[in-house]
Design a protein around this motif. Structure first.
Motif, PDB file in Angstrom:
ATOM      1  N   VAL A 134      40.067  36.185  61.410  1.00 47.00           N
ATOM      2  CA  VAL A 134      38.771  35.783  61.955  1.00 47.00           C
ATOM      3  C   VAL A 134      37.809  36.960  61.830  1.00 47.00           C
ATOM      4  O   VAL A 134      38.049  38.034  62.408  1.00 47.00           O
ATOM      5  CB  VAL A 134      38.890  35.353  63.439  1.00 47.00           C
ATOM      6  CG1 VAL A 134      37.516  34.982  63.997  1.00 47.00           C
ATOM      7  CG2 VAL A 134      39.861  34.187  63.588  1.00 47.00           C
ATOM      8  N   ALA A 135      36.733  36.784  61.089  1.00 51.09           N
ATOM      9  CA  ALA A 135      35.752  37.849  60.895  1.00 51.09           C
ATOM     10  C   ALA A 135      34.855  37.956  62.125  1.00 51.09           C
ATOM     11  O   ALA A 135      34.429  36.939  62.687  1.00 51.09           O
ATOM     12  CB  ALA A 135      34.920  37.587  59.653  1.00 51.09           C
ATOM     13  N   ARG A 136      34.565  39.199  62.529  1.00 55.02           N
ATOM     14  CA  ARG A 136      33.743  39.451  63.712  1.00 55.02           C
ATOM     15  C   ARG A 136      32.859  40.668  63.475  1.00 55.02           C
ATOM     16  O   ARG A 136      33.240  41.575  62.720  1.00 55.02           O
ATOM     17  CB  ARG A 136      34.628  39.753  64.929  1.00 55.02           C
ATOM     18  CG  ARG A 136      35.528  38.620  65.370  1.00 55.02           C
ATOM     19  CD  ARG A 136      36.435  39.105  66.473  1.00 55.02           C
ATOM     20  NE  ARG A 136      37.344  38.059  66.918  1.00 55.02           N
ATOM     21  CZ  ARG A 136      38.456  38.280  67.590  1.00 55.02           C
ATOM     22  NH1 ARG A 136      38.807  39.526  67.877  1.00 55.02           N
ATOM     23  NH2 ARG A 136      39.219  37.285  67.973  1.00 55.02           N
ATOM     24  N   PRO A 137      31.719  40.738  64.149  1.00 57.67           N
ATOM     25  CA  PRO A 137      30.949  41.993  64.129  1.00 57.67           C
ATOM     26  C   PRO A 137      31.762  43.111  64.777  1.00 57.67           C
ATOM     27  O   PRO A 137      32.570  42.860  65.678  1.00 57.67           O
ATOM     28  CB  PRO A 137      29.708  41.661  64.973  1.00 57.67           C
ATOM     29  CG  PRO A 137      29.646  40.175  65.038  1.00 57.67           C
ATOM     30  CD  PRO A 137      31.065  39.687  64.946  1.00 57.67           C
ATOM     31  N   LEU A 138      31.552  44.326  64.324  1.00 60.87           N
ATOM     32  CA  LEU A 138      32.233  45.458  64.935  1.00 60.87           C
ATOM     33  C   LEU A 138      31.816  45.598  66.394  1.00 60.87           C
ATOM     34  O   LEU A 138      30.645  45.431  66.740  1.00 60.87           O
ATOM     35  CB  LEU A 138      31.910  46.757  64.204  1.00 60.87           C
ATOM     36  CG  LEU A 138      32.325  46.892  62.732  1.00 60.87           C
ATOM     37  CD1 LEU A 138      32.140  48.338  62.286  1.00 60.87           C
ATOM     38  CD2 LEU A 138      33.736  46.431  62.485  1.00 60.87           C
ATOM     39  N   SER A 139      32.785  45.913  67.240  1.00 60.12           N
ATOM     40  CA  SER A 139      32.481  46.211  68.633  1.00 60.12           C
ATOM     41  C   SER A 139      31.943  47.638  68.732  1.00 60.12           C
ATOM     42  O   SER A 139      32.008  48.429  67.776  1.00 60.12           O
ATOM     43  CB  SER A 139      33.736  46.070  69.492  1.00 60.12           C
ATOM     44  OG  SER A 139      34.649  47.120  69.185  1.00 60.12           O
ATOM     45  N   GLU A 140      31.431  47.983  69.910  1.00 57.88           N
ATOM     46  CA  GLU A 140      30.941  49.345  70.104  1.00 57.88           C
ATOM     47  C   GLU A 140      32.046  50.369  69.859  1.00 57.88           C
ATOM     48  O   GLU A 140      31.822  51.423  69.251  1.00 57.88           O
ATOM     49  CB  GLU A 140      30.400  49.491  71.530  1.00 57.88           C
ATOM     50  CG  GLU A 140      29.769  50.832  71.824  1.00 57.88           C
ATOM     51  CD  GLU A 140      29.158  50.908  73.211  1.00 57.88           C
ATOM     52  OE1 GLU A 140      28.979  52.039  73.719  1.00 57.88           O
ATOM     53  OE2 GLU A 140      28.877  49.837  73.793  1.00 57.88           O
ATOM     54  N   CYS A 192      34.425  43.200  60.808  1.00 55.65           N
ATOM     55  CA  CYS A 192      35.850  43.441  60.604  1.00 55.65           C
ATOM     56  C   CYS A 192      36.560  42.099  60.491  1.00 55.65           C
ATOM     57  O   CYS A 192      35.961  41.037  60.716  1.00 55.65           O
ATOM     58  CB  CYS A 192      36.439  44.243  61.768  1.00 55.65           C
ATOM     59  SG  CYS A 192      36.416  43.363  63.353  1.00 55.65           S
ATOM     60  N   LEU A 193      37.834  42.142  60.126  1.00 55.02           N
ATOM     61  CA  LEU A 193      38.659  40.936  60.132  1.00 55.02           C
ATOM     62  C   LEU A 193      39.732  41.109  61.197  1.00 55.02           C
ATOM     63  O   LEU A 193      40.598  41.979  61.082  1.00 55.02           O
ATOM     64  CB  LEU A 193      39.305  40.675  58.764  1.00 55.02           C
ATOM     65  CG  LEU A 193      39.951  39.290  58.668  1.00 55.02           C
ATOM     66  CD1 LEU A 193      38.880  38.212  58.530  1.00 55.02           C
ATOM     67  CD2 LEU A 193      40.924  39.208  57.500  1.00 55.02           C
ATOM     68  N   ALA A 194      39.647  40.294  62.249  1.00 58.67           N
ATOM     69  CA  ALA A 194      40.665  40.308  63.303  1.00 58.67           C
ATOM     70  C   ALA A 194      41.797  39.387  62.866  1.00 58.67           C
ATOM     71  O   ALA A 194      41.597  38.195  62.642  1.00 58.67           O
ATOM     72  CB  ALA A 194      40.069  39.822  64.620  1.00 58.67           C
TER      73      ALA A 194
END
Length: 320
Positions: free
Chosen positions: A244-250, A223-225
């Motif tokens: 800031v791009a991040r892996p999806l959380s649970e 996702c993009l935060a």
């Protein structure tokens, strides 16, 4: 595949971050033909088909001074294209609404359109969350200023926003002191003539307003935060937020897997679910963005995922 993009003027694109441009670039890389028009170019006359004044284009290096060149201009029926992609940016105003009706008529004539025009009308980006109460925070939709005062009294720290806003436009925060609540309410609801949305303020916004992309019902794994800067309460990139791009959380996965298939069943090939903390705040369907930011920061080629899904959807539509 011959693809028609219904979009804003090509000359207005900022290709360093534009998602529609990323779609075009990936489609051309695969050998697909690209054409473009604006909603104002759509027309229909009794006895005929929905048509548009269309520019067939080829992408080129922006170093030449323009990122595309026109190979042909013609007035063409939309059914002549393998697929029509509605990528006009908000606002969802009367003209956008009328364009969806013309696109729906084109569907009746044999055109394939994504996102489906009826689904665009049925999922206003602020109000679409009402269908998923288990995934949203405390939310009020009303014209009544007394109800807004009551909601503020219950939750103390709130966000107010217009239903037709975009890019963070018109968003206000009112804290426990209630300072300017009356004035802000009058501004947004036009003295009771317009409906507004009020939500409990989510302090997790400090960690970002996450854009979770769902393509063909399936979540993109990053996702993009969009993180607010300075004293700003809005994370929107258009309002100065930092992406800031991040892996999806649970929790992101849980939300996307719950909403994604339902949205895709309705013809929403691409949706952008906005998540703050554990809660959905909006569902963007008109022209969701953030492809390039996620790809540039993670290497996950979102445009390739999208064109894969588009190609698969067209194959499926021909076998039904």
């Amino acid at each position: 595949m011959n693809i028609l993009f219904v979009a804003d003027p090509l000359e207005s694109f900022k290709i360093s971050k534009d998602t529609t441009y990323a779609m075009m670039r990936e489609a051309q890389r695969r050998g697909h033909q690209i054409a473009a028009c604006e909603p104002r170019h759509l027309s229909w006359e009794r006895g005929g088909l929905v048509r548009a004044q269309v520019r067939s284009i080829a992408l080129q290096s922006a170093a030449s001074g323009q990122w595309f060149h026109v190979t042909q201009e013609a007035l063409l029926p939309l059914q002549d294209f393998d697929v029509v992609l509605m990528r006009k940016d908000p606002p969802f105003d009367s003209e956008y609404f009328y364009a969806t009706h013309l696109l729906e008529q084109a569907e009746r004539e044999g055109a394939t359109v994504f996102n489906k025009p009826r689904a665009l009308r049925d999922h206003p980006e602020k109000l679409a969350i009402l269908e998923f109460p288990d995934h949203i925070g405390p939310t009020l939709v009303t014209r009544d200023p007394d109800e807004i005062v009551r909601f503020h009294g219950e939750h103390q720290d709130i966000i107010l926003k217009p239903l037709d806003g975009m890019g963070g436009m018109g968003i206000f925060r009112v804290g426990p002191d209630g300072l300017n609540l009356g004035s802000i309410t009058e501004t947004l609801n036009r003295h009771g003539s317009q409906t507004v949305m009020v939500q409990r303020f989510l302090p997790e916004i400090a960690d970002g307003d996450k854009r979770v992309l769902v393509i063909g019902g399936r979540p993109v794994p990053f996702c993009l935060a969009r993180i607010p800067q300075g004293s700003e309460v809005r994370g929107n990139l258009a309002a100065g937020g930092r992406g800031v791009a991040r892996p999806l959380s649970e929790r992101d996965w849980e939300i996307a897997r719950a909403l994604g298939p339902k949205l895709w069943e309705r013809g929403l090939l691409l949706a952008g679910i906005d998540v703050i903390g554990a809660y959905v705040t909006e569902i963007n369907v008109t022209s969701p963005t953030c492809f390039q930011e996620i790809t540039d920061q993670t290497g996950c080629d979102v445009a390739a995922i999208f064109v894969d899904a588009l190609e698969a959807a067209l194959v499926e539509s021909k076998t039904v």
